[in-house]
Design an enzyme around this catalytic site. Structure first.
Site, PDB file in Angstrom:
ATOM      1  N   ASP A 222       0.846  -1.181   0.000  1.00  0.00           N
ATOM      2  CA  ASP A 222       0.000   0.000   0.000  1.00  0.00           C
ATOM      3  C   ASP A 222       0.887   1.239   0.000  1.00  0.00           C
ATOM      4  OD1 ASP A 222      -2.212  -1.601   0.065  1.00  0.00           O
ATOM      5  OD2 ASP A 222      -2.579  -1.363   2.222  1.00  0.00           O
ATOM      6  N   ASP A 224       0.545   4.044   1.488  1.00  0.00           N
ATOM      7  CA  ASP A 224       0.585   4.832   2.724  1.00  0.00           C
ATOM      8  C   ASP A 224       1.337   4.145   3.856  1.00  0.00           C
ATOM      9  OD1 ASP A 224      -1.202   2.812   3.179  1.00  0.00           O
ATOM     10  OD2 ASP A 224      -2.892   4.105   3.725  1.00  0.00           O
ATOM     11  N   TRP A 284     -13.407  -1.778   0.194  1.00  0.00           N
ATOM     12  CA  TRP A 284     -12.392  -2.007   1.217  1.00  0.00           C
ATOM     13  C   TRP A 284     -12.627  -3.308   1.965  1.00  0.00           C
ATOM     14  CZ3 TRP A 284     -12.551  -2.726   6.461  1.00  0.00           C
ATOM     15  CH2 TRP A 284     -11.314  -2.631   7.138  1.00  0.00           C
ATOM     16  N   GLU A 287      -9.915  -8.846   0.870  1.00  0.00           N
ATOM     17  CA  GLU A 287      -9.043  -9.493  -0.126  1.00  0.00           C
ATOM     18  C   GLU A 287      -7.786 -10.076   0.513  1.00  0.00           C
ATOM     19  OE1 GLU A 287      -7.139  -5.697   0.503  1.00  0.00           O
ATOM     20  OE2 GLU A 287      -9.241  -6.206   0.150  1.00  0.00           O
ATOM     21  N   ASP A 288      -7.239  -9.410   1.543  1.00  0.00           N
ATOM     22  CA  ASP A 288      -6.028  -9.927   2.175  1.00  0.00           C
ATOM     23  C   ASP A 288      -6.312 -11.212   2.950  1.00  0.00           C
ATOM     24  OD1 ASP A 288      -7.600  -8.467   3.845  1.00  0.00           O
ATOM     25  OD2 ASP A 288      -5.986  -7.396   4.837  1.00  0.00           O
ATOM     26  N   MET A 314       1.846   4.500   9.193  1.00  0.00           N
ATOM     27  CA  MET A 314       0.856   4.759   8.163  1.00  0.00           C
ATOM     28  C   MET A 314       0.632   6.261   8.048  1.00  0.00           C
ATOM     29  SD  MET A 314      -3.129   3.511   7.880  1.00  0.00           S
ATOM     30  CE  MET A 314      -2.744   1.895   7.222  1.00  0.00           C
ATOM     31  N   HIS A 317      -4.998   9.512   6.774  1.00  0.00           N
ATOM     32  CA  HIS A 317      -5.820  10.080   5.714  1.00  0.00           C
ATOM     33  C   HIS A 317      -7.260   9.642   5.926  1.00  0.00           C
ATOM     34  CE1 HIS A 317      -6.196   6.148   3.649  1.00  0.00           C
ATOM     35  NE2 HIS A 317      -4.981   5.956   4.118  1.00  0.00           N
ATOM     36  N   ARG A 319     -10.792   8.015   4.605  1.00  0.00           N
ATOM     37  CA  ARG A 319     -11.081   6.901   3.697  1.00  0.00           C
ATOM     38  C   ARG A 319     -11.428   7.441   2.311  1.00  0.00           C
ATOM     39  NH1 ARG A 319     -11.866   1.837   4.640  1.00  0.00           N
ATOM     40  NH2 ARG A 319     -12.339   2.140   6.853  1.00  0.00           N
TER      41      ARG A 319
END
Length: 378
Positions: A222, A224, A284, A287-288, A314, A317, A319
């Protein structure tokens, strides 16, 4: 009378001596010009001989006459030896083959350990480029002093995160160079405003990176997440690797045993063994966990670094729009065993709109479609 006779005798002697001197002078001049012409002839033949085809056989450039004084030619050869063409074969002037580089060490000596990561400073791509002059077009780097065991593609799913990308490049390029990694960075940019699909973008990144180079290791990150320790080595291992095991947002601890999000790595063989990542997780989450299930269902285990090394910060931010939590994620995770053979790299469909190579990364903009309509609940 005797004096007159004496004078005439002396005059004759003088004329004879003078004549003898003149004859001697003429002989010397003849010899001089003869040697000069021979010397010029040798020089010209030598030059002409260098351009002839060597397949014609030997050339006799010198024809010494037995009537000439040996001392003349001996002295000439002593002074003109450097003009004689060598009968030895010419030396091979091919530059020597450079010595092969040694393998890169398992633990590179230039690592510094714990890093200070902050996001308050303003970062520009120009500054990052100045700080990493050895990174080549497309965000590629190869260690100049050793031979890496792997070639690593770093793949980042992306949309509307330009400021985050600057920080990621600012911190990761120096870390990867210190780790002696041969790598290329690929930003997979989802065009349009349809629902975000992280895992499908990672499948696209895997496919497109292999069109660019023969990679054997793939790191999925990712944009971030920044590692806080450069001893967290970004290469592939015997088992699929989960790098981001201790994020600051989780209190620097693993949120649950099956967590595989943030930053992970698989070899090409491992990736194909699980049929890549699922394409049907729109929005969101989920998937992981599906990827973790694929790994365990195919008889592999997740490897992780020490919790003190696998720490990440991280970039805070809000969403993203069109990346709301996927309400179907829990039911999909339960069906990984049934879906992983038909949903993955083997069923991937997308369209590449553009590929642009920048000094610090390669940007691949794609259209990946949109989620199917959700089933109507009556």
């Amino acid at each position: 009378m005797s004096r007159l006779m004496l004078g005439r005798t002396l005059e004759r002697i003088c004329k004879a001596v003078l004549l003898l001197c003149l004859v001697h002078f003429l002989i010397m001049m003849i010899l001089y010009f003869d040697v000069y012409s021979q010397r010029f002839d040798i020089f010209s033949r030598f030059n002409n001989g260098r351009g002839v085809n060597s397949s014609r056989g030997p050339h006799h450039y010198y024809n010494f006459s037995s009537g000439r004084p040996n001392t003349t030619f001996a002295s000439y050869l002593a002074t003109a030896d450097h003009l004689l063409p060598s009968t030895k074969p010419e030396a091979n002037h091919t530059p020597p083959t450079p010595k092969p580089l040694p393998p890169c060490p398992e633990v590179p000596p230039g690592l510094v350990g714990r890093l200070l990561i902050e996001f308050s400073s303003q970062i520009t791509l120009e500054r990052v480029q100045r700080e990493n002059p050895n990174v080549t077009e497309g965000g590629k780097y190869t260690p100049p002093d050793c031979r890496p065991k792997q070639k690593v593609a770093i793949i980042i799913p992306f949309r509307h995160r330009d400021n985050h990308l600057k920080y990621w490049l600012h911190y990761l390029h120096p870390v990867l160079r210190r780790q002696k990694i041969e790598y290329g960075i690929y930003i997979i940019n989802q065009l349009g405003e349809e629902t975000f699909n992280r895992a499908k973008l990672l499948n696209v990144g895997y496919t497109e990176a292999l069109k660019d180079a023969e990679y054997d290791c793939f790191i999925f990150s990712d944009v971030d997440l920044i590692p806080m320790d450069d001893r967290n080595l970004y290469h592939c291992y015997d088992q699929p690797r989960h790098f981001a095991i201790a994020m600051d947002k989780f209190g620097f601890r693993l949120p649950y045993a099956g967590y595989f999000g943030g930053v992970s790595g698989l070899s090409r063989k491992q990736f194909l063994k699980i049929n890549g990542f699922p394409n049907e997780y729109w929005g969101w989450g989920g998937e992981d966990d599906d990827i973790y299930n694929r790994i365990t269902l195919n008889g592999m285990k997740v490897s992780r670094p020490d919790v003190r090394i696998g720490r990440y910060r991280m970039i805070k931010h809000e969403r993203d729009k069109h990346n709301e939590p996927n309400p179907q994620r829990f039911s999909k995770i339960q069906n990984t065993k049934n879906t992983m053979r038909k949903d993955g790299i083997s069923s991937l469909m997308y369209r590449v709109v553009s590929v642009k190579k920048y000094p610090l990364y390669t940007n691949i903009s794609v259209e990946i479609g949109k989620p199917p309509p959700r089933p109507f609940k009556g």
